[in-house]
Design a protein around this motif. Structure first.
Motif, PDB file in Angstrom:
ATOM      1  N   GLY A  88       0.797  -1.218   0.000  1.00  7.01           N
ATOM      2  CA  GLY A  88       0.000   0.000   0.000  1.00  7.01           C
ATOM      3  C   GLY A  88       0.832   1.271   0.000  1.00  7.01           C
ATOM      4  N   GLN A  89       2.139   1.155   0.292  1.00 10.38           N
ATOM      5  CA  GLN A  89       3.014   2.308   0.277  1.00 10.38           C
ATOM      6  C   GLN A  89       3.666   2.473  -1.094  1.00 10.38           C
ATOM      7  OE1 GLN A  89       5.760   1.470   3.579  1.00 10.38           O
ATOM      8  NE2 GLN A  89       4.798   3.134   4.728  1.00 10.38           N
ATOM      9  N   THR A  90       4.152   3.687  -1.357  1.00  9.34           N
ATOM     10  CA  THR A  90       4.960   3.929  -2.551  1.00  9.34           C
ATOM     11  C   THR A  90       6.418   4.009  -2.117  1.00  9.34           C
ATOM     12  OG1 THR A  90       4.960   6.350  -2.422  1.00  9.34           O
ATOM     13  CG2 THR A  90       3.066   5.313  -3.491  1.00  9.34           C
ATOM     14  N   ARG A  91       7.315   4.104  -3.093  1.00 14.25           N
ATOM     15  CA  ARG A  91       8.743   4.227  -2.766  1.00 14.25           C
ATOM     16  C   ARG A  91       9.017   5.495  -1.974  1.00 14.25           C
ATOM     17  NH1 ARG A  91       8.190   2.445  -8.057  1.00 14.25           N
ATOM     18  NH2 ARG A  91       9.130   0.423  -8.552  1.00 14.25           N
ATOM     19  N   LEU A  92       8.246   6.560  -2.237  1.00 18.11           N
ATOM     20  CA  LEU A  92       8.455   7.818  -1.528  1.00 18.11           C
ATOM     21  C   LEU A  92       8.062   7.736  -0.059  1.00 18.11           C
ATOM     22  CD1 LEU A  92       7.182  10.392  -4.191  1.00 18.11           C
ATOM     23  CD2 LEU A  92       9.542  10.027  -3.464  1.00 18.11           C
ATOM     24  N   GLY A 223       7.201  -3.466 -11.320  1.00 20.00           N
ATOM     25  CA  GLY A 223       7.863  -3.752 -10.054  1.00 20.00           C
ATOM     26  C   GLY A 223       6.884  -4.148  -8.968  1.00 20.00           C
ATOM     27  N   TRP A 224       5.742  -3.469  -8.939  1.00 22.72           N
ATOM     28  CA  TRP A 224       4.741  -3.787  -7.926  1.00 22.72           C
ATOM     29  C   TRP A 224       4.084  -5.136  -8.202  1.00 22.72           C
ATOM     30  CZ3 TRP A 224       5.563  -1.289  -3.830  1.00 22.72           C
ATOM     31  CH2 TRP A 224       5.989   0.041  -3.858  1.00 22.72           C
ATOM     32  N   GLU A 225       3.948  -5.491  -9.479  1.00 20.92           N
ATOM     33  CA  GLU A 225       3.411  -6.817  -9.806  1.00 20.92           C
ATOM     34  C   GLU A 225       4.270  -7.913  -9.189  1.00 20.92           C
ATOM     35  OE1 GLU A 225       0.752  -7.940 -11.834  1.00 20.92           O
ATOM     36  OE2 GLU A 225       0.018  -5.893 -11.581  1.00 20.92           O
ATOM     37  N   ILE A 226       5.590  -7.694  -9.213  1.00 22.70           N
ATOM     38  CA  ILE A 226       6.517  -8.665  -8.624  1.00 22.70           C
ATOM     39  C   ILE A 226       6.499  -8.573  -7.106  1.00 22.70           C
ATOM     40  CG2 ILE A 226       8.939  -9.386  -8.507  1.00 22.70           C
ATOM     41  CD1 ILE A 226       9.265  -8.005 -11.303  1.00 22.70           C
ATOM     42  N   PHE A 227       6.576  -7.333  -6.598  1.00 18.85           N
ATOM     43  CA  PHE A 227       6.671  -7.109  -5.157  1.00 18.85           C
ATOM     44  C   PHE A 227       5.479  -7.691  -4.398  1.00 18.85           C
ATOM     45  CE2 PHE A 227       5.988  -4.555  -1.335  1.00 18.85           C
ATOM     46  CZ  PHE A 227       7.241  -4.598  -0.738  1.00 18.85           C
ATOM     47  N   THR A 228       4.263  -7.495  -4.939  1.00 16.62           N
ATOM     48  CA  THR A 228       3.082  -7.978  -4.232  1.00 16.62           C
ATOM     49  C   THR A 228       2.973  -9.501  -4.232  1.00 16.62           C
ATOM     50  OG1 THR A 228       1.772  -7.692  -6.258  1.00 16.62           O
ATOM     51  CG2 THR A 228       1.754  -5.888  -4.675  1.00 16.62           C
ATOM     52  N   THR A 233      11.794  -7.279  -5.487  1.00 21.21           N
ATOM     53  CA  THR A 233      12.329  -7.432  -6.843  1.00 21.21           C
ATOM     54  C   THR A 233      13.841  -7.399  -6.694  1.00 21.21           C
ATOM     55  OG1 THR A 233      12.387  -5.042  -7.270  1.00 21.21           O
ATOM     56  CG2 THR A 233      10.368  -6.204  -7.846  1.00 21.21           C
ATOM     57  N   HIS A 234      14.528  -8.357  -7.299  1.00 22.54           N
ATOM     58  CA  HIS A 234      15.976  -8.364  -7.094  1.00 22.54           C
ATOM     59  C   HIS A 234      16.780  -8.852  -8.299  1.00 22.54           C
ATOM     60  CE1 HIS A 234      15.527 -12.692  -5.958  1.00 22.54           C
ATOM     61  NE2 HIS A 234      14.420 -12.255  -5.385  1.00 22.54           N
TER      62      HIS A 234
END
Length: 318
Positions: A88-92, A223-228, A233-234
């Motif tokens: 639910g958070q962004t990188r910022l 990136g979020w598709e992977i992260f969730t 992501t690495h």
């Protein structure tokens, strides 16, 4: 004949740092890799694990653990240590935590006498790269963020699937923030040297279902598709770090979309954002100023303002 060893330190031995090291070992990018982590045992374990690859690799790379203060003799220091956003958070949203972590790390590295090139991957990468530049006192061409290198790669992969070609036959960039305000500079996307918009005009029926806005959205959200789904992501970003580092150590003069400090380029100053740059042994040899369309200029300016607001929130000393 004695030759100078090419030495790289990776600060942050988690998934991104270890993926970067693994890519560099298998590509024989450098002679030595020093793994650094706030938990020395993890740095030691990663170094040991990576050293056991040598029997299967084409070239031997010396991998060992160290500390931030041991970075004085390194040619390149890669920063991956940072704060990960929660669902639910962004990188910022992790900016304050990332700034605190980065501040201490950079202080320790510079105290050790480091005078090489920083390559930064910690998010929010554009602002963290700016922070590293300010805190290190190094010239701007020696502080590089991964920026939209990974986003540009994701764009090329998506287009390669649409056009059934190798991603390396696609040329184009995602620009601006490595985050929500990034955009694709469609005016400069080519396939085999041919502008994508010309291809779509000539083959309207064949590509009638292709929506460029949807491709840009998928690029941004990849990136979020992977992260969730797996929590990080690495592999991709680790390979991007290795790619940039190889361009530096081999003096390749390769053009890569990276986070760069702007001082008048694109009519922007006091900000760090993703733009194409020539990467050489000097770091950023030159920034490439694309002739963007008026709409793309507006998008870049808006993205820079978001990044600038984040920088301003840190209240850095001039």
């Amino acid at each position: 004949m004695k030759t100078k060893s090419r030495k790289v330190a990776i600060v942050g031995s988690g998934m991104v740092g270890s993926s970067c090291a693994y890519a560099m070992v298998n590509q024989a990018i450098c002679d030595e890799i020093m793994m650094v982590d706030r938990t020395f045992d993890r740095a030691m374990a990663q170094a040991l694990d990576l050293s056991h690859c040598m029997d299967f690799a084409g070239t031997r790379t010396k991998v060992y653990p160290g500390t931030a203060k041991d970075c004085g003799g390194m040619d390149v220091v890669i920063l991956t240590a940072g704060a990960n956003p929660k669902p639910g958070q962004t990188r910022l949203d992790v900016l304050d935590a990332a700034a605190e972590i980065t501040g201490q790390i950079v202080a320790d590295i510079m105290a050790g006498g480091f005078d090489g090139i920083f390559v930064v991957a910690a998010n929010p990468v554009d602002i963290v790269t700016y922070l590293v530049w300010k805190m290190s006192g190094l010239p701007r061409h020696r502080v590089i963020g991964t920026g939209t290198s990974i986003d540009s790669s994701r764009l090329k992969t998506l287009l390669s699937e649409v056009f059934s070609i190798d991603p390396r036959s696609v040329n184009g960039y995602a620009l601006g923030e490595h985050g929500e305000s990034q955009f694709v500079a469609w005016s400069h996307v080519t396939i085999g040297g041919k502008p994508i918009k010309h291809i779509l005009e000539q083959h309207r029926e064949r590509f009638r279902d292709l929506d460029l806005d949807d491709i840009a959205r998928k690029t941004k959200d990849a990136g979020w598709e992977i992260f969730t789904r797996k929590g990080s992501t690495h592999f991709g970003i680790g390979s991007a770090l290795a790619y940039i580092t190889r361009a530096i150590l081999n003096d390749e003069h390769k053009i890569i979309a990276v986070s760069a400090i702007l001082e008048g380029e694109y009519n922007q100053s006091g900000v760090c954002t993703g733009v194409p740059a020539i990467i050489s042994s000097d770091g950023i040899q030159e920034l490439i100023e694309l002739n963007l369309s008026p709409k793309e200029d507006e998008k870049l300016a808006a993205s820079c303002q978001i990044i600038r607001s984040g920088i301003d929130s840190l209240k850095l000393e001039a």
